[in-house]
Design an enzyme around this catalytic site. Structure first.
Site, PDB file in Angstrom:
ATOM      1  N   VAL A  68       0.897  -1.071  -0.048  1.00 25.06           N
ATOM      2  CA  VAL A  68       0.000  -0.138  -0.017  1.00 25.06           C
ATOM      3  C   VAL A  68       0.803   1.191   0.105  1.00 25.06           C
ATOM      4  O   VAL A  68       1.924   1.280   0.513  1.00 25.06           O
ATOM      5  CB  VAL A  68      -0.966  -0.095   1.204  1.00 25.06           C
ATOM      6  CG1 VAL A  68      -1.962   1.081   1.237  1.00 25.06           C
ATOM      7  CG2 VAL A  68      -1.731  -1.271   1.337  1.00 25.06           C
ATOM      8  N   CYS A  69       0.417   2.343  -0.687  1.00 24.46           N
ATOM      9  CA  CYS A  69       1.392   3.510  -0.669  1.00 24.46           C
ATOM     10  C   CYS A  69       1.129   4.001   0.647  1.00 24.46           C
ATOM     11  O   CYS A  69       0.207   3.823   1.470  1.00 24.46           O
ATOM     12  CB  CYS A  69       0.402   4.439  -1.624  1.00 24.46           C
ATOM     13  SG  CYS A  69       0.694   4.213  -3.214  1.00 24.46           S
ATOM     14  N   PRO A  70       2.240   4.715   1.188  1.00 27.67           N
ATOM     15  CA  PRO A  70       3.236   5.192   0.369  1.00 27.67           C
ATOM     16  C   PRO A  70       4.528   4.337   0.306  1.00 27.67           C
ATOM     17  O   PRO A  70       5.630   4.552  -0.186  1.00 27.67           O
ATOM     18  CB  PRO A  70       3.636   6.473   1.055  1.00 27.67           C
ATOM     19  CG  PRO A  70       3.652   6.067   2.576  1.00 27.67           C
ATOM     20  CD  PRO A  70       2.387   5.221   2.606  1.00 27.67           C
ATOM     21  N   CYS A  77       0.033   0.154  -6.774  1.00 22.38           N
ATOM     22  CA  CYS A  77      -0.505   1.016  -5.924  1.00 22.38           C
ATOM     23  C   CYS A  77      -0.738   2.453  -6.723  1.00 22.38           C
ATOM     24  O   CYS A  77       0.318   3.035  -7.602  1.00 22.38           O
ATOM     25  CB  CYS A  77       0.457   1.654  -4.685  1.00 22.38           C
ATOM     26  SG  CYS A  77       0.008   3.334  -4.126  1.00 22.38           S
ATOM     27  N   GLN A 130      -1.446   5.609  -6.494  1.00 20.84           N
ATOM     28  CA  GLN A 130      -0.928   6.769  -6.192  1.00 20.84           C
ATOM     29  C   GLN A 130       0.552   7.027  -6.451  1.00 20.84           C
ATOM     30  O   GLN A 130       1.103   7.819  -6.821  1.00 20.84           O
ATOM     31  CB  GLN A 130      -0.863   6.904  -4.653  1.00 20.84           C
ATOM     32  CG  GLN A 130      -2.285   7.422  -3.991  1.00 20.84           C
ATOM     33  CD  GLN A 130      -2.259   7.053  -2.327  1.00 20.84           C
ATOM     34  OE1 GLN A 130      -1.943   6.193  -1.688  1.00 20.84           O
ATOM     35  NE2 GLN A 130      -2.542   8.660  -1.893  1.00 20.84           N
TER      36      GLN A 130
END
Length: 75
Positions: free
Chosen positions: A12-14, A39, A41
């Site tokens: 998952v971001c970041p 991801c 983002q």
């Protein structure tokens, strides 16, 4: 020139960007890092970070429905 691969699919971001920064910090100018991620983002965050740090994006492609591969050369 060294080419390293960083597989951060399912992270998952970041976290993909955080891991990319850590690996890139240990590399030398001209080395390339191939980052594989899914991801959304990071599709904007990684190229933006590369530009801010003076690195070059040498390859960028979508490799699946929601996954990408981006190659960043250390500047």
């Amino acid at each position: 020139m060294t080419i390293k691969k960083l597989d951060v699919v399912n992270q998952v971001c970041p976290f993909p960007l955080i891991e990319a920064k850590a690996v890139m910090a240990e590399m030398t100018k001209g080395d390339e890092l191939v980052i594989e991620f899914d991801c959304t983002q990071a599709t904007e965050a990684i190229p933006q970070w590369a530009a801010e740090e003076g690195h070059s994006v040498t390859d960028y492609q979508q490799v699946g429905d929601a996954s990408w591969s981006i190659t960043v050369m250390k500047g």
